[in-house]
Design an enzyme around this catalytic site. Sequence first.
Site, mmCIF file in Angstrom:
data_model
loop_
_atom_site.group_PDB
_atom_site.id
_atom_site.type_symbol
_atom_site.label_atom_id
_atom_site.label_comp_id
_atom_site.label_asym_id
_atom_site.label_seq_id
_atom_site.Cartn_x
_atom_site.Cartn_y
_atom_site.Cartn_z
ATOM 1 N N ASP A 13 59.279 48.767 4.852
ATOM 2 C CA ASP A 13 60.303 49.482 4.051
ATOM 3 C C ASP A 13 61.716 48.485 4.012
ATOM 4 O OD1 ASP A 13 58.940 51.353 3.634
ATOM 5 O OD2 ASP A 13 59.528 52.457 5.664
ATOM 6 N N LYS A 16 61.327 44.538 0.244
ATOM 7 C CA LYS A 16 60.458 43.228 -0.119
ATOM 8 C C LYS A 16 60.383 43.064 -1.436
ATOM 9 C CE LYS A 16 57.105 44.622 2.527
ATOM 10 N NZ LYS A 16 57.586 45.681 3.394
ATOM 11 N N GLY A 40 55.196 51.481 -0.702
ATOM 12 C CA GLY A 40 55.724 51.915 -1.939
ATOM 13 C C GLY A 40 57.032 51.034 -2.158
ATOM 14 N N HIS A 41 57.484 50.902 -3.354
ATOM 15 C CA HIS A 41 58.788 50.430 -3.529
ATOM 16 C C HIS A 41 59.179 50.894 -5.202
ATOM 17 C CE1 HIS A 41 56.087 46.843 -5.092
ATOM 18 N NE2 HIS A 41 57.080 47.137 -6.155
ATOM 19 N N GLN A 225 54.092 46.511 3.856
ATOM 20 C CA GLN A 225 54.491 46.844 5.208
ATOM 21 C C GLN A 225 55.333 45.638 6.112
ATOM 22 O OE1 GLN A 225 50.998 47.426 4.575
ATOM 23 N NE2 GLN A 225 51.661 49.385 3.572
HETATM 24 P P1 IMP Z 1 48.713 54.233 6.983
HETATM 25 O O1 IMP Z 1 48.954 52.625 6.633
HETATM 26 O O2 IMP Z 1 48.745 55.021 5.995
HETATM 27 O O3 IMP Z 1 47.217 53.995 7.845
HETATM 28 O O4 IMP Z 1 49.749 54.318 8.103
HETATM 29 C C1 IMP Z 1 49.676 53.511 9.565
HETATM 30 C C2 IMP Z 1 51.339 53.501 9.867
HETATM 31 O O5 IMP Z 1 51.761 52.885 8.997
HETATM 32 C C3 IMP Z 1 52.088 54.943 9.829
HETATM 33 O O6 IMP Z 1 52.968 54.827 10.841
HETATM 34 C C4 IMP Z 1 52.748 54.459 8.376
HETATM 35 O O7 IMP Z 1 53.908 55.358 8.270
HETATM 36 C C5 IMP Z 1 52.782 53.120 8.348
HETATM 37 N N1 IMP Z 1 52.796 52.652 6.989
HETATM 38 C C6 IMP Z 1 52.066 52.440 6.005
HETATM 39 N N2 IMP Z 1 52.760 52.146 5.162
HETATM 40 C C7 IMP Z 1 53.897 51.755 5.118
HETATM 41 C C8 IMP Z 1 55.030 51.350 4.248
HETATM 42 O O8 IMP Z 1 54.723 50.985 3.166
HETATM 43 N N3 IMP Z 1 56.105 51.359 4.798
HETATM 44 C C9 IMP Z 1 56.578 51.890 6.030
HETATM 45 N N4 IMP Z 1 55.476 52.415 7.052
HETATM 46 C C10 IMP Z 1 54.295 52.362 6.438
#
Ligand code: IMP
Length: 429
Positions: A13, A16, A40-41, A225
């Site tokens: 977040d 990027k 997500g953006h 991420q």
């Molecule tokens: P997952 O990727 O859905 O398995 O989540 C694993 C961890 O990564 C969790 O703490 C999510 O909140 C975090 N996470 C996954 N994608 C994002 C993102 O795009 N931005 C921020 N945190 C993310």
Amino acid sequence: MPAIIVVGTQWGDEGKGRVVDRLAADAGVVARFNGGENAGHTVIAQGHELKLHLVPSGILNQAVTCLVGAGVVVNPARLIAEMDELAESGVDVSPGHLKLSAAAHVVLPTHQALDGAGEEARGGRAIGTTRRGNGPAYADKAARTNLRIGDMVDPERFADQVADRVRAHNQLLKEVLGSEPSDARQIAASYGSYARRLSPHIVDGSALLAERMAAGETVLCEGAQGLLLDLDHGTYPYVTSSSTVAGGALTGLGFGPRQVSQVIGVAKAYTTRVGEGPFPTELTGKVGDRIRETGSEYGATTGRPRRCGWLDVVILRYAARINGLDQIALTKLDVLSGLERLKVAVAYEHDGERIEYFPAEAGIDALSRWNPVYEELPGWEEDLTAARSLADLPAAARDYIARIEDWVGVPITFISVGPERAQAIVVSK
Ligand code: IMP
């Protein structure tokens, strides 16, 4: 050396998409290398605000080819929904403009069900995933049982393969996790139709990149991420399931290190995190709430409030080391206006011992023992949103930037001061 890699330096977040959008004008290809719809953006297309999760951020630039690379896990339903939304806004999402690597992996509804059931089963030790099925899809990839985008070229066969996978997942869901099974035939039928729709977009992704690089085009590699969510180098187990660092661009897209000309790390002017896990500079009181509201710090995928905290340059130094950062793009500096004093974590201490590096490999229990050592800097009152050069910033904001550069040892070449494309300062160094 035609590849530029853009990565997140914190917990995701960082903004990027914004940086990729700016650099896309000079690129031939924008290629996403990891993650899935968990990312997500927000992009503004023809006045409409769209939330993209899978389509690379270069899509608004007609001259650029967009590639979803091998390292990505794709939920085809979500991808098609995004393509439809973009098309409605007049954006070209034809196979000539948007391409999918045959080696990218497929996310099934049962991966999402497994993600949710897994989180429930972890109870108080839940990771706080986005429940979009990323972890289970990458687990199947590593177990060598998953379906790939390339399997979609034969939609009938693909539908049969989907039905088999759903049945296997159902066993786990039912017998191990005590959850409801899914309707294999219905899912197979919809995945057959997704395959018919997406087949024309499928290419050999790494071959496409090699060809474009040989022709002298720049490939902009878009990470999802951030460093501390990296499967290997993040705050394991509170991480995502893919490689979010610069090295992940090479494995997730398929080219060699000698092709890389620049690595750009994107850092927010403060720190945020969604989900569980350690966060040394977290602010749980009024200042944190204020940053969350001013910065609209709510997840683009799940809408969850993000945890907010002071900037941590121990993390940014770690990001510089793991990624080999050449430059930093600092985002959301405007959000800090109005705070009288700003704190920055410059080291950690525990029991009289001080360290200047991020102790990621020591594990989360050890990490939670370290306390941040702060330096305080004066804040500024002024609204920064109209600043277009360093000279337009108040002295305290310029000092904040200069001190970060000193602490991290990497130049800051881009600063965003508002959500609009033009609300930015480009610094040539
Ligand atoms: P997952 O990727 O859905 O398995 O989540 C694993 C961890 O990564 C969790 O703490 C999510 O909140 C975090 N996470 C996954 N994608 C994002 C993102 O795009 N931005 C921020 N945190 C993310």
